[in-house]
Every structure is written in C-alpha cells, then in structure tokens.
Design an enzyme around this catalytic site. Structure first.
Site, PDB file in Angstrom:
ATOM      1  N   CYS A 120     -22.595  36.883   7.333  1.00 12.77           N
ATOM      2  CA  CYS A 120     -22.920  38.017   8.223  1.00 12.77           C
ATOM      3  C   CYS A 120     -24.322  37.885   8.814  1.00 12.77           C
ATOM      4  O   CYS A 120     -24.668  38.617   9.739  1.00 12.77           O
ATOM      5  CB  CYS A 120     -22.813  39.335   7.466  1.00 12.77           C
ATOM      6  SG  CYS A 120     -21.166  39.697   6.873  1.00 12.77           S
ATOM      7  N   HIS A 253     -27.952  45.277   9.572  1.00 10.60           N
ATOM      8  CA  HIS A 253     -26.557  44.829   9.493  1.00 10.60           C
ATOM      9  C   HIS A 253     -25.676  46.024   9.108  1.00 10.60           C
ATOM     10  O   HIS A 253     -26.021  46.795   8.214  1.00 10.60           O
ATOM     11  CB  HIS A 253     -26.443  43.721   8.453  1.00 10.60           C
ATOM     12  CG  HIS A 253     -25.036  43.295   8.182  1.00 10.60           C
ATOM     13  ND1 HIS A 253     -24.127  43.068   9.188  1.00 10.60           N
ATOM     14  CD2 HIS A 253     -24.373  43.063   7.016  1.00 10.60           C
ATOM     15  CE1 HIS A 253     -22.974  42.708   8.654  1.00 10.60           C
ATOM     16  NE2 HIS A 253     -23.097  42.696   7.330  1.00 10.60           N
ATOM     17  N   ASN A 283     -17.631  46.543   9.021  1.00 11.29           N
ATOM     18  CA  ASN A 283     -18.526  45.380   8.970  1.00 11.29           C
ATOM     19  C   ASN A 283     -17.884  44.248   9.774  1.00 11.29           C
ATOM     20  O   ASN A 283     -16.895  43.661   9.343  1.00 11.29           O
ATOM     21  CB  ASN A 283     -18.730  44.983   7.500  1.00 11.29           C
ATOM     22  CG  ASN A 283     -19.634  43.776   7.337  1.00 11.29           C
ATOM     23  OD1 ASN A 283     -19.954  43.085   8.300  1.00 11.29           O
ATOM     24  ND2 ASN A 283     -20.026  43.524   6.104  1.00 11.29           N
TER      25      ASN A 283
HETATM   26  C1  LIG Z   1     -17.417  47.758  -2.168  1.00 11.84           C
HETATM   27  C2  LIG Z   1     -18.163  49.064  -2.379  1.00 11.84           C
HETATM   28  C3  LIG Z   1     -17.941  49.995  -1.225  1.00 11.84           C
HETATM   29  C4  LIG Z   1     -17.596  49.698  -3.656  1.00 11.84           C
HETATM   30  O1  LIG Z   1     -18.271  50.934  -3.864  1.00 11.84           O
HETATM   31  P1  LIG Z   1     -18.724  51.321  -5.343  1.00 11.84           P
HETATM   32  O2  LIG Z   1     -19.279  52.680  -5.272  1.00 11.84           O
HETATM   33  O3  LIG Z   1     -19.629  50.207  -5.832  1.00 11.84           O
HETATM   34  O4  LIG Z   1     -17.373  51.334  -6.087  1.00 11.84           O
HETATM   35  P2  LIG Z   1     -16.955  50.494  -7.384  1.00 11.84           P
HETATM   36  O5  LIG Z   1     -16.808  49.041  -7.037  1.00 11.84           O
HETATM   37  O6  LIG Z   1     -17.877  50.865  -8.487  1.00 11.84           O
HETATM   38  O7  LIG Z   1     -15.519  51.077  -7.649  1.00 11.84           O
HETATM   39  C5  LIG Z   1     -15.342  52.408  -8.052  1.00 11.84           C
HETATM   40  C6  LIG Z   1     -13.862  52.631  -8.237  1.00 11.84           C
HETATM   41  O8  LIG Z   1     -13.237  52.672  -6.949  1.00 11.84           O
HETATM   42  C7  LIG Z   1     -12.129  51.786  -6.915  1.00 11.84           C
HETATM   43  N1  LIG Z   1     -11.963  51.280  -5.569  1.00 11.84           N
HETATM   44  C8  LIG Z   1     -12.430  50.135  -5.024  1.00 11.84           C
HETATM   45  N2  LIG Z   1     -12.061  50.043  -3.738  1.00 11.84           N
HETATM   46  C9  LIG Z   1     -11.353  51.164  -3.480  1.00 11.84           C
HETATM   47  C10 LIG Z   1     -10.722  51.658  -2.316  1.00 11.84           C
HETATM   48  N3  LIG Z   1     -10.741  50.991  -1.142  1.00 11.84           N
HETATM   49  N4  LIG Z   1     -10.101  52.852  -2.381  1.00 11.84           N
HETATM   50  C11 LIG Z   1     -10.081  53.555  -3.528  1.00 11.84           C
HETATM   51  N5  LIG Z   1     -10.652  53.137  -4.652  1.00 11.84           N
HETATM   52  C12 LIG Z   1     -11.288  51.963  -4.631  1.00 11.84           C
HETATM   53  C13 LIG Z   1     -12.463  50.721  -7.925  1.00 11.84           C
HETATM   54  O9  LIG Z   1     -11.294  50.084  -8.378  1.00 11.84           O
HETATM   55  C14 LIG Z   1     -13.152  51.514  -8.995  1.00 11.84           C
HETATM   56  O10 LIG Z   1     -12.186  52.111  -9.799  1.00 11.84           O
HETATM   57  P3  LIG Z   1     -12.394  52.216 -11.410  1.00 11.84           P
HETATM   58  O11 LIG Z   1     -13.648  53.035 -11.587  1.00 11.84           O
HETATM   59  O12 LIG Z   1     -11.149  52.891 -11.852  1.00 11.84           O
HETATM   60  O13 LIG Z   1     -12.568  50.791 -11.861  1.00 11.84           O
HETATM   61  C15 LIG Z   1     -19.687  48.797  -2.590  1.00 11.84           C
HETATM   62  O14 LIG Z   1     -19.902  48.126  -3.807  1.00 11.84           O
HETATM   63  C16 LIG Z   1     -20.271  47.969  -1.482  1.00 11.84           C
HETATM   64  O15 LIG Z   1     -20.363  48.407  -0.361  1.00 11.84           O
HETATM   65  N6  LIG Z   1     -20.738  46.736  -1.781  1.00 11.84           N
HETATM   66  C17 LIG Z   1     -21.280  45.878  -0.759  1.00 11.84           C
HETATM   67  C18 LIG Z   1     -20.153  45.218   0.000  1.00 11.84           C
HETATM   68  C19 LIG Z   1     -20.613  44.577   1.277  1.00 11.84           C
HETATM   69  O16 LIG Z   1     -21.334  45.144   2.034  1.00 11.84           O
HETATM   70  N7  LIG Z   1     -20.140  43.330   1.525  1.00 11.84           N
HETATM   71  C20 LIG Z   1     -20.417  42.622   2.712  1.00 11.84           C
HETATM   72  C21 LIG Z   1     -21.836  42.205   2.799  1.00 11.84           C
HETATM   73  S1  LIG Z   1     -22.152  41.338   4.288  1.00 11.84           S
END
Ligand SMILES: CC(C)(COP(=O)(O)OP(=O)(O)OC[C@H]1O[C@@H](n2cnc3c(N)ncnc32)[C@H](O)[C@@H]1OP(=O)(O)O)[C@@H](O)C(=O)NCCC(=O)NCCS
Length: 328
Positions: A120, A253, A283
């Site tokens: 990215c 970003h 994204n």
């Molecule tokens: C991916 C992201 C949104 C997840 O948010 P989070 O608050 O960290 O959520 P978690 O990973 O802790 O997951 C929390 C729960 O939601 C669930 N979950 C994950 N994706 C889900 C979705 N799309 N819908 C519903 N539930 C979801 C998980 O399974 C987890 O369940 P559990 O507690 O029963 O295990 C966040 O970590 C993020 O934005 N990370 C950066 C990703 C990014 O920007 N990547 C590209 C960079 S260029």
C-alpha cells in the site's frame, strides 16, 4: 531512506486524476457473503462501501481514465511523458508490466515504463523515484500511477480481510517547475514483519499449500500502522525543518478510520486538515493516497502554497512519507 530536496531541479505535481470502478459494494452486500454486519464494519473500520472492478476490467482499464485526466490537467499528451511508473501489487499480469501497457495505450513511446511493488506504500515509493529522476535531469515529465484491484486477491470467504479492501487508481503528472514543490521524503521497509500481511504462493517461493489470497494478522498490522504513520511523518517534517503546525493538508493512507484517528491525534493534526475517504472506497492499497489527494483537490483544499503531508504504510512491511508545497 530520508532526505530533504536540497539539491537538484525543483519538481512538483502538475496534474491529478483518479478513478474507481462503477460497482458499489455495500457492507450489507458483504454480509450476504460472510458472517459480518454493517454495524461491525463501520464501528471497527469506518468503511461503509467500496468499489469492486467488473470481471472484464484489469488494472490498466481502471487506471487509464485517471491517467488521461492527470495529463489533461497538466496540459500534456501521452507523447510528452518520458517516465511512467505504476505502483501496484495487482498488475494486469506479471509481464508485460502495467506501466508498459499504459505507456503503449497513451502513446508515450519515449517513456521508460515499469511497475513497482511496495504494498500500500507503493505510491509513495513511486513518487520518490520519479522525483529523483526528474530532479537529477534524467526525465522531464513523469506519470506516476497508484492503483490496485485488491478484489482480485481477496478470499471471499475470509471476513477478516474481505471487508477492508476495495479497487481504485489515481495518477499524477510530475514536472520540473520553477518553484519548489517536493520538499522531502522518508521511506522504509521491515521485511521481518512481512508475514503480517502477505500473499504467499504468488511468486517463485514454492509452498506445500500455496495460497492465492491475502493473509493478514490484523492486530499486528494495526499496531505497526499506528506507529509508523506517526514516526514517518515526524521524521520527514523534522528533516525539512518544519512542524506539524505548518501542515495544511494531511493525506494519510486510507486503511481504517481508527488508524487515521489514532495517527491524527498523536501527531496533533486538527481534523479539518485531514483527508478521509475510506468510508466510501475502503483500502485501495496503492490507489489510496492519490484517490484521497484527488478528493482534496475536488474539495478545493489543494491551493497553491499549501503544505501537503502524505504518509502511507502497508505490505512489506513498508512505510513512506512525502512532504510538498502545492504549486498549482
Ligand atoms: C482488521 C481489524 C479491523 C480488526 O479489528 P479488531 O478490533 O482488531 O478486531 P479483532 O481482530 O480483535 O477481532 C474481534 C472479533 O471480531 C471478529 N471479526 C473479524 N472480522 C470480522 C468481520 N468482518 N465481521 C464481524 N466480526 C469480525 C473476530 O473474529 C473477533 O472475534 P472473536 O473475539 O470472537 O475472536 C483491525 O485489526 C485492523 O484494521 N487492522 C489493520 C488492517 C489493515 O489496515 N491492513 C492493511 C494495511 S495496508
């Protein structure tokens, strides 16, 4: 790598264009495919909808209108371009490069044309490369494209990645100009963290169980993103002898509104200076910063003299910032 643009010719952006595919995918539509909800996606990411390209479209098709708009804004034609860089992780194919394909379609027959891969952060790397070649006198007019069709490499059964990404592209023309546009760059990479966001099975490394889809450790990437967005921005500002208070337009970003909010607060940028469109496009990887820049231009925020700070981060892991004075 870090540097202020003290030597060489002055270079700036003289044209800007962007394009997203027509097809809008709402959170409700995604929740018909995987176990998710509009409420979860909005709360955790700020994303409300994104665009997915049609099956008939490749990256060059989506990028082409952005290139034409950028050239028109600069008052140029394809034949005037002597450098064309496409930042992407989803080129039309491994080779020929999407850069070569676009150069051919645009009639840029004298252009060096190639693709660049820095996740990215690709658009920031490509801007720095093009700047260097123009400032050093190797080229006169560059077209820098950032774009991805991430929908092509998403697992449509993995809710943790499917909801985050979208398709889109932006393009800018860089030219040697009489006044200083680009002021400095900071770029970095940490291959040790690469497995936090990767596409195994996409190259010459053979795996027993090759995977064609993006794999991500969301929490690790979140921590990395919030750290490097702040560090990179502060580093380039310090190198250029400026502070965050000098910044008029901040273009981070567009990965997740929570990541943007975190960086904005830590940096101390007032929200009215921050460009946010992740709610509409998700994204878009290398397309993210040029799409946001184009939105800022449409909003009338990119007036001559404004100090613009762009910071990206992504797969690699990579990060990068560019600081520039908008010149027209
Ligand atoms: C991916 C992201 C949104 C997840 O948010 P989070 O608050 O960290 O959520 P978690 O990973 O802790 O997951 C929390 C729960 O939601 C669930 N979950 C994950 N994706 C889900 C979705 N799309 N819908 C519903 N539930 C979801 C998980 O399974 C987890 O369940 P559990 O507690 O029963 O295990 C966040 O970590 C993020 O934005 N990370 C950066 C990703 C990014 O920007 N990547 C590209 C960079 S260029």
């Amino acid at each position: 790598m870090i540097g202020a643009t003290k030597a060489g010719l002055d270079v700036s952006i003289t044209g800007l264009g962007s394009r997203v595919p027509d097809r809008v995918i709402t959170n409700d539509e995604l929740s018909q495919w995987v176990d998710t909800s509009d409420e979860w996606i909005v709360e955790r990411t700020g994303i409300r909808e994104r665009r997915f390209a049609d099956k008939s479209e490749a990256l060059s098709d989506v990028a082409m209108p952005a290139c034409k708009d950028a050239l028109a804004q600069a008052g140029l034609e394809g034949k005037d371009i002597d450098l064309l860089i496409v930042a992407t992780v989803t080129p039309d194919m491994s080779f020929p490069s999407t850069g070569a394909i676009l150069a051919d379609k645009l009639g840029a027959r004298d252009a060096a044309a190639y693709d660049l891969s820095a996740g990215c952060t690709g658009f920031m790397y490509a801007l720095a490369q093009a700047y260097g070649m123009l400032a050093g006198g190797l080229a006169k007019r560059a077209l820098v494209v950032g774009g991805d069709l991430l929908s092509r490499i998403l697992d449509f059964e993995d809710r943790s990645t499917l909801v985050l990404f979208g398709d889109g592209a932006g393009a800018v023309v860089l030219e040697v100009v009489p006044e200083q546009g680009f002021l400095g760059f900071e770029l970095g990479a940490d291959g040790g963290g690469g497995a936090s966001l990767w596409l195994p099975g996409s190259g010459s490394r053979l795996f027993d169980d090759p995977d064609r889809y993006v794999k991500m450790n969301g929490r690790e990437v979140f921590k990395f993103a919030t750290r490097v967005l702040v560090q990179s921005a502060e580093a380039v500002l310090a190198r250029c002898g400026l502070t965050i208070d000098d910044v008029d337009v901040y273009v981070p970003h567009q990965a997740n509104v929570r990541i943007i909010d975190h960086a904005t607060k830590r940096l101390g940028v007032p929200s009215e200076k921050v460009v946010v469109n992740v709610d509409r496009y998700g994204n878009t990887s290398s397309g993210s910063i040029p799409l946001a820049l184009a939105d800022a231009a449409i909003d009338g925020r990119l007036e001559a003299g404004k100090l613009v700070l762009m910071t990206g981060m992504g797969a690699g892991l990579t990060w990068g910032s560019a600081l520039m004075r908008w010149t027209r």
